[in-house]
Motif scaffolding. Structure first.
Motif, PDB file in Angstrom:
ATOM      1  N   ILE A   6       4.730   9.379   6.181  1.00 46.58           N
ATOM      2  CA  ILE A   6       3.882   8.365   6.836  1.00 46.58           C
ATOM      3  C   ILE A   6       3.617   8.687   8.310  1.00 46.58           C
ATOM      4  O   ILE A   6       2.462   8.647   8.757  1.00 46.58           O
ATOM      5  CB  ILE A   6       4.502   6.961   6.670  1.00 46.58           C
ATOM      6  CG1 ILE A   6       4.475   6.570   5.188  1.00 46.58           C
ATOM      7  CG2 ILE A   6       3.732   5.927   7.500  1.00 46.58           C
ATOM      8  CD1 ILE A   6       5.126   5.242   4.887  1.00 46.58           C
TER       9      ILE A   6
ATOM     10  N   LYS B 266       2.979  16.398  -0.535  1.00 47.25           N
ATOM     11  CA  LYS B 266       3.584  15.258  -1.227  1.00 47.25           C
ATOM     12  C   LYS B 266       5.104  15.443  -1.247  1.00 47.25           C
ATOM     13  O   LYS B 266       5.583  16.577  -1.363  1.00 47.25           O
ATOM     14  CB  LYS B 266       3.068  15.155  -2.654  1.00 47.25           C
ATOM     15  CG  LYS B 266       1.609  14.760  -2.774  1.00 47.25           C
ATOM     16  CD  LYS B 266       1.227  14.650  -4.250  1.00 47.25           C
ATOM     17  CE  LYS B 266      -0.206  14.196  -4.421  1.00 47.25           C
ATOM     18  NZ  LYS B 266      -0.605  14.097  -5.848  1.00 47.25           N
ATOM     19  N   PRO B 267       5.862  14.380  -1.156  1.00 44.93           N
ATOM     20  CA  PRO B 267       5.427  12.989  -0.925  1.00 44.93           C
ATOM     21  C   PRO B 267       4.921  12.809   0.496  1.00 44.93           C
ATOM     22  O   PRO B 267       5.337  13.521   1.412  1.00 44.93           O
ATOM     23  CB  PRO B 267       6.693  12.183  -1.180  1.00 44.93           C
ATOM     24  CG  PRO B 267       7.807  13.113  -0.826  1.00 44.93           C
ATOM     25  CD  PRO B 267       7.341  14.490  -1.264  1.00 44.93           C
TER      26      PRO B 267
ATOM     27  N   ALA C 295      -0.808   4.713  -8.502  1.00 44.27           N
ATOM     28  CA  ALA C 295       0.259   4.380  -7.545  1.00 44.27           C
ATOM     29  C   ALA C 295       0.020   5.074  -6.207  1.00 44.27           C
ATOM     30  O   ALA C 295       0.187   4.475  -5.135  1.00 44.27           O
ATOM     31  CB  ALA C 295       1.621   4.773  -8.117  1.00 44.27           C
ATOM     32  N   ALA C 296      -0.403   6.343  -6.271  1.00 43.20           N
ATOM     33  CA  ALA C 296      -0.686   7.088  -5.038  1.00 43.20           C
ATOM     34  C   ALA C 296      -1.903   6.492  -4.318  1.00 43.20           C
ATOM     35  O   ALA C 296      -1.946   6.442  -3.083  1.00 43.20           O
ATOM     36  CB  ALA C 296      -0.915   8.556  -5.356  1.00 43.20           C
ATOM     37  N   GLN C 297      -2.878   6.036  -5.093  1.00 46.56           N
ATOM     38  CA  GLN C 297      -4.061   5.385  -4.500  1.00 46.56           C
ATOM     39  C   GLN C 297      -3.642   4.168  -3.677  1.00 46.56           C
ATOM     40  O   GLN C 297      -4.038   4.004  -2.524  1.00 46.56           O
ATOM     41  CB  GLN C 297      -5.033   4.940  -5.598  1.00 46.56           C
ATOM     42  CG  GLN C 297      -5.719   6.047  -6.356  1.00 46.56           C
ATOM     43  CD  GLN C 297      -6.535   5.494  -7.512  1.00 46.56           C
ATOM     44  OE1 GLN C 297      -6.627   4.263  -7.701  1.00 46.56           O
ATOM     45  NE2 GLN C 297      -7.118   6.382  -8.301  1.00 46.56           N
ATOM     46  N   ARG C 298      -2.847   3.301  -4.318  1.00 49.76           N
ATOM     47  CA  ARG C 298      -2.435   2.073  -3.639  1.00 49.76           C
ATOM     48  C   ARG C 298      -1.591   2.373  -2.403  1.00 49.76           C
ATOM     49  O   ARG C 298      -1.728   1.720  -1.366  1.00 49.76           O
ATOM     50  CB  ARG C 298      -1.660   1.180  -4.616  1.00 49.76           C
ATOM     51  CG  ARG C 298      -2.514   0.610  -5.736  1.00 49.76           C
ATOM     52  CD  ARG C 298      -1.760  -0.480  -6.488  1.00 49.76           C
ATOM     53  NE  ARG C 298      -0.580   0.054  -7.168  1.00 49.76           N
ATOM     54  CZ  ARG C 298      -0.592   0.568  -8.407  1.00 49.76           C
ATOM     55  NH1 ARG C 298      -1.733   0.611  -9.099  1.00 49.76           N
ATOM     56  NH2 ARG C 298       0.532   1.012  -8.957  1.00 49.76           N
ATOM     57  N   HIS C 299      -0.703   3.368  -2.534  1.00 50.44           N
ATOM     58  CA  HIS C 299       0.186   3.727  -1.428  1.00 50.44           C
ATOM     59  C   HIS C 299      -0.623   4.206  -0.212  1.00 50.44           C
ATOM     60  O   HIS C 299      -0.427   3.724   0.915  1.00 50.44           O
ATOM     61  CB  HIS C 299       1.158   4.809  -1.896  1.00 50.44           C
ATOM     62  CG  HIS C 299       2.149   5.218  -0.838  1.00 50.44           C
ATOM     63  ND1 HIS C 299       2.983   4.321  -0.196  1.00 50.44           N
ATOM     64  CD2 HIS C 299       2.425   6.444  -0.295  1.00 50.44           C
ATOM     65  CE1 HIS C 299       3.738   4.962   0.679  1.00 50.44           C
ATOM     66  NE2 HIS C 299       3.411   6.255   0.644  1.00 50.44           N
ATOM     67  N   LEU C 300      -1.540   5.124  -0.449  1.00 52.58           N
ATOM     68  CA  LEU C 300      -2.359   5.668   0.652  1.00 52.58           C
ATOM     69  C   LEU C 300      -3.222   4.576   1.278  1.00 52.58           C
ATOM     70  O   LEU C 300      -3.327   4.471   2.505  1.00 52.58           O
ATOM     71  CB  LEU C 300      -3.253   6.802   0.139  1.00 52.58           C
ATOM     72  CG  LEU C 300      -2.625   8.194   0.062  1.00 52.58           C
ATOM     73  CD1 LEU C 300      -3.559   9.153  -0.651  1.00 52.58           C
ATOM     74  CD2 LEU C 300      -2.327   8.713   1.472  1.00 52.58           C
ATOM     75  N   LYS C 301      -3.856   3.777   0.435  1.00 54.98           N
ATOM     76  CA  LYS C 301      -4.731   2.730   0.961  1.00 54.98           C
ATOM     77  C   LYS C 301      -3.936   1.729   1.793  1.00 54.98           C
ATOM     78  O   LYS C 301      -4.402   1.267   2.855  1.00 54.98           O
ATOM     79  CB  LYS C 301      -5.430   2.008  -0.191  1.00 54.98           C
ATOM     80  CG  LYS C 301      -6.430   0.960   0.284  1.00 54.98           C
ATOM     81  CD  LYS C 301      -7.196   0.341  -0.874  1.00 54.98           C
ATOM     82  CE  LYS C 301      -8.197  -0.688  -0.361  1.00 54.98           C
ATOM     83  NZ  LYS C 301      -8.958  -1.319  -1.460  1.00 54.98           N
ATOM     84  N   SER C 302      -2.724   1.402   1.366  1.00 56.93           N
ATOM     85  CA  SER C 302      -1.890   0.443   2.099  1.00 56.93           C
ATOM     86  C   SER C 302      -1.480   0.993   3.462  1.00 56.93           C
ATOM     87  O   SER C 302      -1.524   0.281   4.470  1.00 56.93           O
ATOM     88  CB  SER C 302      -0.650   0.110   1.273  1.00 56.93           C
ATOM     89  OG  SER C 302       0.216  -0.745   2.007  1.00 56.93           O
ATOM     90  N   ILE C 303      -1.109   2.272   3.497  1.00 57.62           N
ATOM     91  CA  ILE C 303      -0.721   2.889   4.778  1.00 57.62           C
ATOM     92  C   ILE C 303      -1.887   2.870   5.754  1.00 57.62           C
ATOM     93  O   ILE C 303      -1.748   2.507   6.934  1.00 57.62           O
ATOM     94  CB  ILE C 303      -0.231   4.340   4.556  1.00 57.62           C
ATOM     95  CG1 ILE C 303       1.051   4.356   3.729  1.00 57.62           C
ATOM     96  CG2 ILE C 303       0.004   5.027   5.918  1.00 57.62           C
ATOM     97  CD1 ILE C 303       1.457   5.756   3.303  1.00 57.62           C
TER      98      ILE C 303
END
Length: 503
Positions: free
Chosen positions: A110, A106-107, A13-21
């Motif tokens: 952005i 964390k969290p 979930a953290a992977q997807r979040h960072l990559k999306s940002i």
């Protein structure tokens, strides 16, 4: 400029979040790999050579701190960001001591991430710009053909303020003065500053401009060259020459071509822009050389110490050259012929020659117009005449013969025809032969022939592998076959046979 990121994070979930940002908010970066543990991340770093590593602290097999330390040891140019939970805050601060660029709690906040990556993008861009600049310096000087950074195809221009570059200065790639950097930055748009480089040329009157062709259109590059040229301080006139799009491994080749065009086509007092494929001006240059009548007058001036009798003639020639728009290189050659001719009468020629050559080069390089160059040249001309001994040996004496034989000896590979020698020394052919028969018991032609044959033997001794055609040219014979016949008539065998038997 896009920089590569590798993410080291074991939570999907953290992977997807960072990559999306990063994909949506940080346009100057691209995530090229995602690792779920430290060892996998280390392998990716070694394989992909990213610009930035973003790593969580707690991961299987190797934690983030160990990963960052290993990356620092193996690839110190890679920046790192540590991500930690609040309870690891003190631990994360130790990362700063390991040259980690920064850390995030964390969290993920952005705006904080975006701000941090924007700051890092500026730092990486500046480093990339400086790395490419160092590569380009080596490429311009011919030391390498390809650099460590891919830059694609290039555009290049050489801009010169005022006169020709002197043959006695040679450098390329020095950092321009602060004044020039300010002028350079003033003509660039903000988005162009990462893809255009300015270097000082071979002296402080010359600059080289290089740009990445894929990031700057040729018409815009041409506009930059023109704007930079007209903004040069203390500039009476400028010359600029542009190279079209070319591969980076041809940088030095194109730079050499641009130098040649500048040297051959620049005209004193005229601001001009050339292109690499500009036609040569040589075809339109007819009857611009100094004639034999001028050199006869020059001989008289040298023998009698009367420089003033040539001032008006020189002024007339300068006017003709200006009207015909004679390129500065051709102009320099004509003026050099005059000084070289005068030096034949100077007993201290060897010590004077280099100094006067430098003065002449400097005069052509620094002059603003024809009147300025004329005034500078007259000073050099009178200086050269002042070194001639006041008493010229009486023609027909042994001293006058020595002057002629000394000239022949030092110009053995040049034109030494009897008419040419008579013109140089202002005597008739019959008189020339008369003094040779009187003191040498041979004609001038015989003297030259024997001297050339003896010189060829010396050259063969110095280099056993010298080719016959090269040997003949070095001793004044354009035709190797004719040289071989003359050699055989003098020594009884051909040059090749002589070398085989005697050397």
């Amino acid at each position: 400029m896009i920089f590569k990121i590798i993410l080291a994070e074991d939570e999907p979930a953290a992977q997807r979040h960072l990559k999306s940002i990063i994909k949506k908010k940080c346009l100057g970066f691209e995530v090229v790999g995602i690792a779920e543990d430290g060892l996998e991340a280390l392998e990716m770093v070694e394989k992909m050579n990213p610009d930035l590593l973003i790593s969580d602290i707690r991961m299987p097999r190797m934690d983030g701190m160990d990963l960052v330390a290993r990356v620092k040891d193996s690839q110190p140019g890679i920046y790192s960001i540590i991500i930690s939970g609040y309870e690891e805050f003190e631990y994360a601060k130790e990362a700063i001591k390991s040259d980690v660029i920064d850390y995030l709690l964390k969290p993920i906040n952005i705006p904080a991430l975006i701000s941090l990556l924007e700051k890092l993008h500026r730092k990486l861009s500046l480093r990339e710009y400086d790395d490419i600049r160092r590569d380009l310096i080596l490429q311009l000087s011919g030391q390498i053909t390809s650099g460590t950074k891919p830059v694609g195809k290039l555009l290049m221009a050489v801009i010169r303020r005022n006169g020709l570059h002197s043959r006695f200065t040679q450098a390329i790639g020095n950092k321009p003065s602060k004044e020039m950097i300010d002028i350079f930055n003033g003509v660039l748009l903000p988005e162009e500053k990462e893809s255009v480089w300015l270097f000082e040329g071979r002296d402080d009157n010359e600059w080289c401009l290089v740009a990445q062709a894929e990031k700057l259109h040729y018409s815009r590059f041409q506009e930059l060259v023109k704007r930079l040229s007209i903004s040069l301080p203390n500039c009476s006139f400028y010359n600029a020459v542009l190279a079209i799009i070319f591969p980076v491994n041809k940088t030095n080749t194109h730079l050499t071509k641009l130098y040649q065009i500048l040297r051959e086509q620049s005209i004193l007092g005229e601001s001009r822009v050339f292109f690499e494929d500009s036609p040569s001006t040589s075809e339109r240059l007819k009857n611009t050389s100094l004639d034999s009548l001028f050199f006869k007058k020059l001989d008289f001036a040298c023998k009698n110490g009367k420089a003033d009798i040539l001032i008006q003639d020189l002024k007339s020639h300068f006017r003709i050259w200006q009207k015909d728009r004679l390129p500065m290189l051709k102009l320099l050659i004509e003026l050099r012929h005059i000084i070289t001719h005068v030096l034949q009468y100077c007993p201290d020629k060897c010590n004077l020659e280099i100094g006067l050559e430098v003065e002449l080069d400097t005069a052509v390089m620094d002059s603003f117009n024809y009147d300025d160059l004329f005034d500078r040249f007259i000073i050099i001309f009178k200086t050269s005449l002042s070194h001639i001994e006041p008493l010229t040996p009486k023609m027909g004496s042994r001293e006058s013969l020595e002057r002629i034989t000394n000239y022949i000896t030092t110009h053995i590979g040049d034109d030494l025809s009897v008419p040419f020698l008579c013109r140089i020394f202002s005597i008739s052919q019959s008189y020339l032969n008369k003094i040779f028969h009187k003191y040498m018991d041979q004609s001038v032609t015989e003297f030259i022939r024997i001297l050339r044959i003896e010189k060829s033997i010396i050259l063969m001794k110095e280099s056993s592998e010298i080719l016959l055609k090269d040997l003949s040219l070095m001793v004044g014979y354009d035709d190797a076959s004719y040289f071989s016949k003359v050699f055989k008539a003098t020594k009884g065998v051909s040059p090749l046979k002589y070398r085989e038997l005697r050397l």
